[in-house]
Every structure is written in C-alpha cells, then in structure tokens.
Design an enzyme around this catalytic site. Structure first.
Site: not given
Ligand code: IMP
Ligand code: MG
Length: 189
Positions: A157, A101, A129, A43, A150-151, A98, A163
């Site tokens: 991805d 979370d 996040k 990522g 969710f991005v 990346d 991506r």
C-alpha cells in the site's frame, strides 16, 4: 491502469509463476516437518493466500500485526497491533512479509519471535529492496529483488491504498511528493 501508477514492475503472471518455484523451495527445506506460518499484517494478505495454496506441507497459520506511525513511504516507529496466538516453541517457523526494505520491521519481529524459542525461523518475502537496507538481515526466500522504487499493489500500500491491484507497480512520485515549486524570479530594481 490507474494514473497514479507510473508503470507495472511485475505482472500478475510473473508473480504466479514465481510463487510456484518459491513454494517448491520451501517444501524442500521443510519436508517432513509441520510448519507454523507467521505472516505480518496487512501487506502480506494477497501474497500469503496465493503462496500457501501452493505449499504441499501441513501448516498452521498465525499473524502478527505491525504498523508504523504515519502513512508515508518510510517505516517509522513500529507498533504491534496484533500479537501471535500460536505457541511456536520448538516449532519450525516461516515468517512471511511483503517487502524487505530497511529491515527494521523484520528485525524487530525476529527479536520478538526468537524469544519464543522456535526450532528455526526462515524468512520469506515477496520483494527485496537491498539498496535501502540498514539492518543486517537477509531473507531465505525472495520472490523478486527490486531497485529502490516505491511500489504498490498485490498487497502493498501507500497510505492503505492500492493493495488490491493485481500486479506490483511503481507509484508515481507525484502521489507522495508535493509538486515542485515553479522558480520565482526576483527582479532587481
Ligand atoms: P522496512 O522495515 O523498512 O524493511 O519496511 C518494511 C515495511 O515497509 C513493509 O512491510 C511495507 O509495509 C513498507 N514498505 C517498504 N517499502 C515499500 C514499498 O516500496 N511499497 C510499499 N510498502 C513498502
Ligand atoms: Mg505498509
């Protein structure tokens, strides 16, 4: 814009501007030191490539491959797909991911890295996040704090797709949620 992307959350211009200020902050903290940048695959590839071109510091680059079972939106059981090659003992490490979370990925990786006895480890993430955090972990450098969405794009991805989008966009929930069933009416006879 692809129809699976509900809306753009962060534009390519916003990212480009933010990376310059992020790079200045990193340079300030590591001035006079040689850095080992440890980046998590896959990522980070786009973020990393853009970020390190703004870093005016001597650095070495290495990668750790992490992957979670399943293609969904949750970080499931982690497996390491590539191990670190460089020796980080006594070195200054910048760990790049990346998105932070739940924090499960970075805390697993941190445990692994700390065992190699680097001088210090700082964490840099494009996105944070905080709403979904379960592990006690904070990043030292954060590109953007985002809400619980969710991005995808700019390296991130869903099931290995999206991506290559140049921006960070919100993935339309219909992509990962099955369509709601139309209510069935039970007629009494
Ligand atoms: P954590 O282990 O829950 O902190 O999640 C970290 C990893 O989950 C990231 O490196 C991403 O691969 C993935 N991830 C978490 N949130 C998102 C998202 O919104 N979009 C895409 N990938 C995500
Ligand atoms: Mg992923």
């Amino acid at each position: 814009m692809r129809k699976e992307v509900e809306r753009i959350l962060i534009t390519d211009d916003q990212i480009a501007r933010r990376l310059k200020t992020l790079a200045r902050a990193i340079e300030r903290d590591f001035r006079g030191r040689e850095l080992v940048v440890v980046s998590l695959l896959n990522g980070t590839v786009i973020f990393l490539a853009d970020l390190i071109r703004h870093l005016n510091l001597p650095l070495h680059l290495d990668f750790i491959g992490v992957s979670s079972y399943g293609a969904g939106t949750e970080s499931g059981d982690l497996i390491f797909t590539k191990e670190l090659r460089l020796d980080v003992r006594g070195r200054d490490v910048l760990l790049v991911d990346d998105i932070l979370d739940t924090g499960k990925t970075l805390s697993r990786v941190l445990t692994k890295l700390r065992a190699l006895k680097p001088r210090r480890i700082k964490i840099c993430v494009l996105l944070d996040k905080p709403a979904r955090r379960v592990e006690k972990i904070k990043a030292d450098y954060v590109g953007f704090e985002i809400p619980d969405l969710f991005v995808v794009g700019y390296g991130l991805d869903y099931a290995e797709r999206y991506r290559n989008l140049p921006y960070v966009g919100v993935l339309h929930p219909h992509v990962y949620q099955p369509p709601a069933k139309t209510p069935v009416r039970h007629e009494r006879t």
